[in-house]
Design a protein around this motif. Structure first.
Motif, PDB file in Angstrom:
ATOM      1  N   ALA A   1     -18.688  31.199  -5.809  1.00 14.04           N
ATOM      2  CA  ALA A   1     -19.876  31.234  -4.944  1.00 14.04           C
ATOM      3  C   ALA A   1     -21.145  31.192  -5.799  1.00 14.04           C
ATOM      4  O   ALA A   1     -22.062  30.408  -5.522  1.00 14.04           O
ATOM      5  CB  ALA A   1     -19.851  32.484  -4.078  1.00 14.04           C
ATOM      6  N   CYS A   2     -21.171  31.995  -6.861  1.00 16.03           N
ATOM      7  CA  CYS A   2     -22.353  32.016  -7.743  1.00 16.03           C
ATOM      8  C   CYS A   2     -22.519  30.669  -8.437  1.00 16.03           C
ATOM      9  O   CYS A   2     -23.629  30.131  -8.526  1.00 16.03           O
ATOM     10  CB  CYS A   2     -22.198  33.122  -8.787  1.00 16.03           C
ATOM     11  SG  CYS A   2     -22.254  34.762  -8.081  1.00 16.03           S
TER      12      CYS A   2
ATOM     13  N   LEU B   1     -23.848  28.139  -6.080  1.00 14.86           N
ATOM     14  CA  LEU B   1     -25.284  28.354  -5.819  1.00 14.86           C
ATOM     15  C   LEU B   1     -26.138  27.831  -6.971  1.00 14.86           C
ATOM     16  O   LEU B   1     -27.232  27.326  -6.766  1.00 14.86           O
ATOM     17  CB  LEU B   1     -25.557  29.845  -5.600  1.00 14.86           C
ATOM     18  CG  LEU B   1     -25.080  30.451  -4.284  1.00 14.86           C
ATOM     19  CD1 LEU B   1     -25.359  31.946  -4.251  1.00 14.86           C
ATOM     20  CD2 LEU B   1     -25.737  29.776  -3.096  1.00 14.86           C
ATOM     21  N   LEU B   2     -25.606  27.938  -8.167  1.00 19.52           N
ATOM     22  CA  LEU B   2     -26.390  27.535  -9.350  1.00 19.52           C
ATOM     23  C   LEU B   2     -26.387  26.027  -9.580  1.00 19.52           C
ATOM     24  O   LEU B   2     -27.399  25.450  -9.967  1.00 19.52           O
ATOM     25  CB  LEU B   2     -25.845  28.250 -10.592  1.00 19.52           C
ATOM     26  CG  LEU B   2     -26.145  29.748 -10.682  1.00 19.52           C
ATOM     27  CD1 LEU B   2     -25.381  30.385 -11.828  1.00 19.52           C
ATOM     28  CD2 LEU B   2     -27.638  29.998 -10.821  1.00 19.52           C
ATOM     29  N   VAL B   3     -25.247  25.377  -9.369  1.00 17.78           N
ATOM     30  CA  VAL B   3     -25.156  23.971  -9.774  1.00 17.78           C
ATOM     31  C   VAL B   3     -25.166  22.975  -8.615  1.00 17.78           C
ATOM     32  O   VAL B   3     -25.377  21.781  -8.842  1.00 17.78           O
ATOM     33  CB  VAL B   3     -23.874  23.709 -10.621  1.00 17.78           C
ATOM     34  CG1 VAL B   3     -23.845  24.587 -11.857  1.00 17.78           C
ATOM     35  CG2 VAL B   3     -22.601  23.879  -9.801  1.00 17.78           C
ATOM     36  N   GLU B   4     -24.923  23.437  -7.434  1.00 17.57           N
ATOM     37  CA  GLU B   4     -24.709  22.505  -6.328  1.00 17.57           C
ATOM     38  C   GLU B   4     -26.028  22.115  -5.669  1.00 17.57           C
ATOM     39  O   GLU B   4     -26.848  22.967  -5.360  1.00 17.57           O
ATOM     40  CB  GLU B   4     -23.769  23.150  -5.296  1.00 17.57           C
ATOM     41  CG  GLU B   4     -23.346  22.235  -4.188  1.00 17.57           C
ATOM     42  CD  GLU B   4     -22.759  20.918  -4.655  1.00 17.57           C
ATOM     43  OE1 GLU B   4     -21.778  20.928  -5.412  1.00 17.57           O
ATOM     44  OE2 GLU B   4     -23.302  19.864  -4.271  1.00 17.57           O
TER      45      GLU B   4
ATOM     46  N   ARG C   1     -23.486  24.997  -0.490  1.00 18.31           N
ATOM     47  CA  ARG C   1     -23.871  26.337  -0.966  1.00 18.31           C
ATOM     48  C   ARG C   1     -23.582  27.371   0.120  1.00 18.31           C
ATOM     49  O   ARG C   1     -23.069  28.449  -0.140  1.00 18.31           O
ATOM     50  CB  ARG C   1     -25.356  26.361  -1.347  1.00 18.31           C
ATOM     51  CG  ARG C   1     -25.691  25.477  -2.550  1.00 18.31           C
ATOM     52  CD  ARG C   1     -26.966  25.938  -3.222  1.00 18.31           C
ATOM     53  NE  ARG C   1     -28.127  25.858  -2.358  1.00 18.31           N
ATOM     54  CZ  ARG C   1     -28.941  24.801  -2.275  1.00 18.31           C
ATOM     55  NH1 ARG C   1     -28.699  23.732  -3.014  1.00 18.31           N
ATOM     56  NH2 ARG C   1     -29.966  24.813  -1.472  1.00 18.31           N
TER      57      ARG C   1
ATOM     58  N   LYS D   1     -32.257  29.943  -3.975  1.00 19.66           N
ATOM     59  CA  LYS D   1     -30.993  30.061  -4.718  1.00 19.66           C
ATOM     60  C   LYS D   1     -30.886  31.431  -5.385  1.00 19.66           C
ATOM     61  O   LYS D   1     -29.876  32.107  -5.310  1.00 19.66           O
ATOM     62  CB  LYS D   1     -30.942  28.997  -5.823  1.00 19.66           C
ATOM     63  CG  LYS D   1     -30.206  27.730  -5.456  1.00 19.66           C
ATOM     64  CD  LYS D   1     -30.048  26.900  -6.714  1.00 19.66           C
ATOM     65  CE  LYS D   1     -29.729  25.472  -6.390  1.00 19.66           C
ATOM     66  NZ  LYS D   1     -29.627  24.641  -7.572  1.00 19.66           N
TER      67      LYS D   1
ATOM     68  N   LEU E   1     -30.368  34.275  -2.892  1.00 22.56           N
ATOM     69  CA  LEU E   1     -28.977  34.306  -2.420  1.00 22.56           C
ATOM     70  C   LEU E   1     -28.052  34.890  -3.473  1.00 22.56           C
ATOM     71  O   LEU E   1     -27.178  35.704  -3.196  1.00 22.56           O
ATOM     72  CB  LEU E   1     -28.514  32.893  -2.060  1.00 22.56           C
ATOM     73  CG  LEU E   1     -28.945  32.384  -0.699  1.00 22.56           C
ATOM     74  CD1 LEU E   1     -28.630  30.909  -0.561  1.00 22.56           C
ATOM     75  CD2 LEU E   1     -28.249  33.159   0.402  1.00 22.56           C
ATOM     76  N   LEU E   2     -28.279  34.467  -4.715  1.00 26.37           N
ATOM     77  CA  LEU E   2     -27.445  34.922  -5.826  1.00 26.37           C
ATOM     78  C   LEU E   2     -27.566  36.438  -6.024  1.00 26.37           C
ATOM     79  O   LEU E   2     -26.567  37.154  -6.153  1.00 26.37           O
ATOM     80  CB  LEU E   2     -27.851  34.182  -7.102  1.00 26.37           C
ATOM     81  CG  LEU E   2     -26.868  34.239  -8.263  1.00 26.37           C
ATOM     82  CD1 LEU E   2     -25.545  33.617  -7.852  1.00 26.37           C
ATOM     83  CD2 LEU E   2     -27.430  33.507  -9.463  1.00 26.37           C
TER      84      LEU E   2
ATOM     85  N   LEU F   1     -25.882  38.307  -3.196  1.00 26.36           N
ATOM     86  CA  LEU F   1     -24.422  38.259  -3.338  1.00 26.36           C
ATOM     87  C   LEU F   1     -23.945  39.267  -4.381  1.00 26.36           C
ATOM     88  O   LEU F   1     -22.984  40.011  -4.163  1.00 26.36           O
ATOM     89  CB  LEU F   1     -24.042  36.842  -3.780  1.00 26.36           C
ATOM     90  CG  LEU F   1     -22.733  36.271  -3.272  1.00 26.36           C
ATOM     91  CD1 LEU F   1     -22.707  36.281  -1.763  1.00 26.36           C
ATOM     92  CD2 LEU F   1     -22.551  34.848  -3.778  1.00 26.36           C
ATOM     93  N   LEU F   2     -24.644  39.312  -5.500  1.00 29.36           N
ATOM     94  CA  LEU F   2     -24.262  40.238  -6.576  1.00 29.36           C
ATOM     95  C   LEU F   2     -24.472  41.688  -6.153  1.00 29.36           C
ATOM     96  O   LEU F   2     -23.678  42.565  -6.485  1.00 29.36           O
ATOM     97  CB  LEU F   2     -25.052  39.918  -7.845  1.00 29.36           C
ATOM     98  CG  LEU F   2     -24.655  38.605  -8.536  1.00 29.36           C
ATOM     99  CD1 LEU F   2     -25.632  38.244  -9.632  1.00 29.36           C
ATOM    100  CD2 LEU F   2     -23.233  38.682  -9.103  1.00 29.36           C
TER     101      LEU F   2
END
Lengths: 313, 260
Positions: free
Chosen positions: A83-84, A87-90, A96, B4, B7-8, B11-12
């Protein structure tokens, strides 16, 4: 889905495939727990005998239940990672969100697993746990599909579907009857229902899935993504029916008075669950591929296209 | 901060909270919360000891005795010795482990609940006894004499279900069941062959047949009764019986094999 704009990331895709495979391992481990009646051998949750990761005396039902918890915990970590990473590359926003949905599903699944233990396996909770597991597997497979090179780099080969019911409708119907079958099977396994609704629905599932696969193979054999998935679907259906018969005979017909779970009944039932998960995921993939390659031709759309062709001519 | 990143971080954070919750070690495994407290019982109806009767008899199995299935205990090295299923235990036609009790005829009589607990032992990865009778509210002392962990998991219909783990060399667990329930199954999820049945009744007039199929119910006030014979696989059979003062009546029963 603007597939062509996205960039293929081999490492990200490989990790998504690994996560999907790990999900199948967790589903198999869960099936082993149920088949060995070991679901409550560890009576506490989220700890196991008071500890989070301390290895207990590894005998009897504890082997299955504790191993299931550990591989499920690993899968949760893998899902967080994918998931992370997504989120970072997509660049595709919907993907996402799909990755976030997958993470939320795995959390829901963990909570249902905990409730199964703490509420002493009510059939509905245990069935929900089994159903959400396969839903998560489908999500993991979808992420692997959408991050794949073919999906990203190969343009779809579009052929309009003018038949009724459309192939897309058939694939959606297949998913529906499979979910019903999953719930009926779960209820039977967790002693909430008799075996016969599951067996009766197996006839409906076989008919709908065979219809879907034969239509896809016979009409759209020139579209590789559809043909291959449909062939896999019909093959898995045959295997699943054989496993279903074996599981029925070993568990219901012959094994009803068994004093403990025996190898034939455990092996056939676990394989039946694992292949069932593969069957559902394959149907979901077929549905996506049909949506992509064989869109439904509505009358207005056809006439517009014809008008356009006529004006060009 | 872009979407982004938000969201990250969310999530964490969610993961961190879940991990924190999971790390909260659960030390408290006291069974007191699961132990139903018996309600204050009304005073027992007096019985004249000079007139009490006795019912005894033998329970037979009318047919070829099924061969007991061998149990494979190899999944736990601590489970030693031979083990066979105890579904139907027949010796020379005598049927053991049949629960016999006065099902009807006692009217509104009430009885004192014995203060002494009955013992359920786990030894050789088997329950001893396989069929147990107890009065509602009476304590059951559950012991583990094996060098392995068991979990005791009754699956009642009318009482509260519970599931507790019992490691070796730990004190006995004391439990009771508040409501009457016949053939209440108890199992161990660690050793799936381990099964036994507890019978919870309101009166002290019950017995379990021994290896020779014999039972005896003593101290019964004179009257008309329905005696029930219950076997875990073969079901229930009832007999009407009348006993007079000081009478000893023999009531035999036989079970036929049940078609699979």
């Amino acid at each position: 889905m603007k597939a062509i704009r996205a960039k293929y990331n081999p490492a990200h895709h490989a990790f998504a495939v690994f996560t999907a495979l790990a999900t199948l391992v967790v589903i198999t481990a869960g099936a082993l727990v149920t088949s060995n009646d070991a679901g409550l051998s560890v009576p506490d949750w989220p700890t196991s005998f008071g500890y989070l990761v301390k290895i207990p005396h590894f005998v009897g039902g504890v082997r299955y239940e504790w191993s299931h918890r550990m591989v499920a915990g690993t899968l949760l970590t893998l899902t967080l990672a994918i998931a992370c990473w997504t989120l970072l590359v997509e660049s595709r926003k919907w993907l996402r969100w799909l990755a976030i949905a997958a993470f939320c599903t795995v959390i829901l699944q963990a909570i249902l697993g905990g409730l199964t233990v703490l509420l002493l396996q009510p059939p509905w909770v245990s069935t929900a746990h089994a159903t959400v597991a396969q839903t998560f597997f489908c999500l993991a497979v979808c992420i692997a599909l959408f991050t794949g090179q073919k999906w990203i780099e190969e343009p779809p080969r579009v052929e309009f579907d003018t038949r009724r019911p459309s192939l897309l409708m058939l694939t959606l119907l297949s998913i529906f009857v499979l979910y019903v079958q999953l719930i009926l099977g779960g209820m039977f396994r967790h002693h909430g229902m008799s075996w016969w609704p599951h067996v009766l629905n197996a006839v409906i599932v076989s008919f709908v899935l065979a219809w879907t696969a034969i239509r896809a193979i016979s009409v759209y054999s020139n579209i590789e993504a559809v043909r291959r998935t449909a062939i896999l679907l019909i093959s898995l259906l045959i295997v699943q029916l054989c496993l279903g018969f074996t599981a029925f005979f070993t568990r219901v017909a012959w094994g009803q008075g068994a004093v403990q779970p025996e190898l034939p009944m455990v092996a056939s039932t676990v394989a039946h669950v694992a292949v069932g998960a593969l069957l559902l995921a394959t149907t979901v993939v077929l549905s996506i591929q049909v949506w992509r390659h064989v869109p439904v031709a509505f009358e207005e759309r056809v006439s517009e296209a014809q008008q356009h062709n006529a004006s060009v001519a | 901060m872009n979407k982004k990143a938000i969201l990250l971080v969310s999530l964490l954070t969610l993961c961190g909270l879940l991990l924190l919750a999971a790390c909260n070690k659960k030390e408290n495994t006291e069974q007191s919360a699961n132990t139903p407290q018996p309600a204050a019982a009304p005073a027992a109806t007096p019985i004249d000891p000079a007139t009490v009767a006795t019912i005894n008899g033998t329970v037979k199995f009318d047919g070829a005795a099924p061969k007991p299935a061998k149990i494979d205990m190899s999944q736990d090295p601590a489970c030693k010795g031979a083990n066979e299923s105890e579904n139907i235990v027949v010796d020379n036609g005598d049927l053991a482990n049949v629960f016999v009790y006065v099902k009807d005829g006692l009217g509104n009589r009430t009885f004192d609940v014995p203060s002494a607990a009955v013992t359920l032992d786990q030894q050789g990865c088997k329950y001893h006894p396989h069929v147990l009778g107890v009065m509602a509210g009476q304590n059951i002392e559950i012991k583990n004499d094996d060098q392995t962990t068991h979990n005791i998991h009754p699956t009642p219909k009318d009482n509260r279900e519970w599931n507790e783990s019992q490691p070796p060399s730990t004190p006995a667990i004391e439990k009771s069941f508040a409501r009457e329930e016949i053939m209440l199954p108890v199992k161990c999820n660690q050793h799936p062959w381990m099964k036994m049945y507890i019978n919870v009744v309101k009166s002290p007039f019950y017995a379990v047949t021994d290896k020779s199929g014999k039972y005896e119910i003593k101290g019964l006030p004179p009257g008309d009764y329905t005696i029930a014979f219950v076997q875990e696989k073969l079901g229930e059979q009832d007999q009407k019986v009348t006993v007079g003062p000081k009478e000893t009546k023999t009531v035999d029963q036989s079970f036929k094999p049940v078609a699979e």
